[in-house]
Scaffold this active site. Structure first.
Site, PDB file in Angstrom:
ATOM      1  N   CYS A  85       0.457  -6.746 -15.353  1.00  0.00           N
ATOM      2  CA  CYS A  85      -0.640  -6.330 -16.222  1.00  0.00           C
ATOM      3  C   CYS A  85      -0.355  -4.989 -16.902  1.00  0.00           C
ATOM      4  CB  CYS A  85      -1.962  -6.319 -15.453  1.00  0.00           C
ATOM      5  SG  CYS A  85      -3.376  -6.321 -16.567  1.00  0.00           S
ATOM      6  N   TYR A  86      -1.056  -3.911 -16.535  1.00  0.00           N
ATOM      7  CA  TYR A  86      -0.738  -2.620 -17.184  1.00  0.00           C
ATOM      8  C   TYR A  86       0.751  -2.310 -17.046  1.00  0.00           C
ATOM      9  CZ  TYR A  86      -0.584   2.335 -18.293  1.00  0.00           C
ATOM     10  OH  TYR A  86      -0.253   3.541 -18.861  1.00  0.00           O
ATOM     11  N   ASP A 230      -8.256  -1.173  15.755  1.00  0.00           N
ATOM     12  CA  ASP A 230      -7.236  -0.154  15.499  1.00  0.00           C
ATOM     13  C   ASP A 230      -6.995   0.726  16.721  1.00  0.00           C
ATOM     14  OD1 ASP A 230      -7.414  -1.263  13.020  1.00  0.00           O
ATOM     15  OD2 ASP A 230      -8.545   0.385  12.125  1.00  0.00           O
ATOM     16  N   LYS A 373      -4.375  -4.053   8.029  1.00  0.00           N
ATOM     17  CA  LYS A 373      -5.223  -4.561   9.117  1.00  0.00           C
ATOM     18  C   LYS A 373      -4.659  -5.831   9.764  1.00  0.00           C
ATOM     19  CE  LYS A 373      -9.240  -3.853  11.156  1.00  0.00           C
ATOM     20  NZ  LYS A 373      -9.734  -2.506  11.490  1.00  0.00           N
TER      21      LYS A 373
END
Ligand code: XMP
Length: 517
Positions: A85-86, A230, A373
């Site tokens: 994209c960009y 975590d 995660k």
């Protein structure tokens, strides 16, 4: 940081909303990947010796003076680059193509014609649904580029300069709306960058345990264990590395979910899986005492936060000086505390909230700061943690206090614990892929008339929540199967005393929050 000799793909972040998603997809394909800001010094980027580089999307227009740019020398390194994209527009603009505002904005799922001889599109169909989201477009590809994908509104949906190993795609292969998007990214890292795919969780765990041993030596480590994913995986990693040199402090504030304390103590406490020093502080009376009569959500949060610090302070004094404080900081915490790799030195205390600054320690250890995660969960499995710990959904530090509207009493805590356990049990019967990102019961402070047998009741209404989200900043309501809700509701009114009504919360975030406080 990547370990020595580990192949690395770098994501250069130009402010795209999917930067983490790109890195996750690359890692899922077996290649270690990090995110750095486009502002990072170009010599430092080169010194990281990436096997490949990916430019992210971003909200700017590449042709404007003050839009994010990168030193053009990067194009002559011979390191393969994929611009998304960009990123694709920036590469085209910097190398002499024409980028301008598109006559038609393209947004959403779009059928794209692919040239499947491109190494990016190997094994893909000739037409593929891709996710487009752009106002600007590449009107003319830069000299040397061959166009390998297009749509009626987007003449250069993908292009490549095989000689310079530069590849660009206008669409977003990292989002799931793009069919075969993961394949496109893995084609890039394997076919173009020539990666071998050495990023494996078992070797990460093994190497991290070895590195922790070497770093800590015979030092003492303190870890605040919340029972969340975590901190549990962080503790397990340290337990494996240094055993009895580790002390874990777990505070039961009396606002945990049903059986949570037993589950955590069963794994980390005496007779559990690890040979460590484990302190379970039974502080329920203290917390509930302080909370008595307090109704305001912020008031509850403040009391709990302060009390936590006090409890740790007391425990810290008993333990005395430690060499290291362990924290379960994970990669999104690192990335989100700033833009990409720029944030590497900014500490975020997301996981344990209000850490005891006064504990006397030399240094912080964060064994999970490179992991996403899902990878943390995987590491937990490698370390032998039970599924109920590694698959746990997020649970707020202030616990059930912020799932009880109004004042908190031991009775209300017991009611919400029981209802929540039933609801989770029913939802957990669904296949994993159908389960919401977060689902729980909350106690409304509303009582109403009901009837039980021949008797009139005046009891509480419980609210059930189920949301799907990736970033927890916004959330959609998860449409659970009606049977699941009905069964949970029936069981709750039958099995939990003082509940005579079950409501389902159909509110998205915003305007509501995920928690119910
Ligand atoms: P909200 O309610 O703000 O929650 O939409 C977004 C996510 O953050 C979690 N949450 C917290 N987690 N300490 C935490 O560790 C907190 O004080 C806290 N408050 C909310 C919430 O569970 C959801 O996943």
């Amino acid at each position: 940081m990547p370990k020595e000799n580990q192949e690395l793909v770098l994501v250069i972040d130009f402010g795209g909303q999917y930067n983490q998603l790109i890195a996750r997809r690359v890692r899922d394909s077996g290649v270690y990947c990090e995110i750095v800001s486009y502002k990072k010094n170009i010599a430092e980027i080169k010194a990281m010796n990436p096997k490949g580089i990916i430019f992210t999307g971003g909200p700017n227009s590449a042709y404007l003076e003050d839009s994010p740019k990168i030193a053009e020398e990067i194009y002559s390194w011979g390191v393969p680059i994929l611009g998304i994209c960009y990123g694709s527009q920036l590469i085209s603009h910097q190398l002499g193509g024409v980028v301008c505002k598109a006559p038609e904005r393209e947004y959403g799922k779009t059928l794209v014609d692919l040239d499947t001889t491109s190494p990016m599109f190997e094994t893909l169909p000739k037409q593929n649904i891709c996710w487009m989201s752009h106002n600007d477009y590449i009107k003319e590809a830069a000299p040397g580029f061959k166009i390998v994908a297009s749509t009626p509104n987007c003449p250069v949906a993908a292009a490549e300069d095989a000689e310079r190993k530069l590849y660009i795609v206008q669409f977003h292969p990292e989002v799931l709306h793009t069919e075969n998007g993961i394949k496109i990214l893995s084609n890039f890292v394997y076919n173009v960058c020539g990666c071998a795919g050495t990023w494996k969780m078992d070797s990460f765990v093994e190497e991290t345990v070895k590195a922790l041993k070497a770093k800590i030596g015979d030092g003492k480590v303190l870890c605040a264990l919340s029972g969340g994913v975590d901190s549990s995986v962080c503790a397990a990693m340290l337990a494996k590395a240094i055993g009895k040199q580790l002390t874990c402090v777990f505070v039961d504030h009396g606002l945990l979910r049903k059986n949570e304390r037993e589950e955590v103590c069963g794994v980390f406490g005496e007779g559990g899986q690890f040979d460590i020093n484990f302190i379970c502080v039974d502080a329920a009376d203290r917390f509930l005492g302080k909370l008595a009569g307090v109704c305001a959500p912020e008031g509850k949060r403040k009391i709990i936060g302060e009390e936590f610090i006090r409890v740790f302070e007391e425990e810290g004094k008993k333990i005395g000086k430690v060499d290291y404080l362990a924290q379960g900081t994970i990669y999104p915490d690192v990335v989100e505390s700033g833009l990409g790799g720029e944030s590497a030195t900014i500490k975020s205390h997301h996981n344990v909230g209000g850490l005891p600054d006064f504990v006397d320690f030399k240094e912080i250890v964060e064994p999970l700061r490179d992991l996403f995660k899902d990878e943390v969960r995987q590491a937990g499995r490698e370390l032998g943690l039970p599924e109920y710990l590694v698959a746990r959904q997020p649970f707020p530090g202030p616990g059930l206090a912020i799932r009880i509207i109004g004042d908190v009493t031991p009775e209300k805590v017991a009611i919400v614990q029981d209802a929540d356990a039933i609801y989770r049990e029913e939802v957990d019967k669904l296949p994993a892929a159908e389960r919401p990102s977060q689902y729980f019961a909350a106690l409304t402070n509303m009582r109403s008339v009901g009837v039980m047998g021949d008797e009139r009741t005046y009891d509480y209404a419980i609210a059930l929540r189920a949301v799907t989200t990736t970033d927890f900043m916004t959330a959609e309501v998860t449409m659970l199967p009606p049977e699941t809700i009905k069964t949970a509701a029936n069981r709750i009114v039958n099995e939990v005393k003082h509940i005579n009504r079950v409501l389902f919360d159909y509110t998205t975030k915003p305007p509501a929050t995920i928690e119910f406080e």
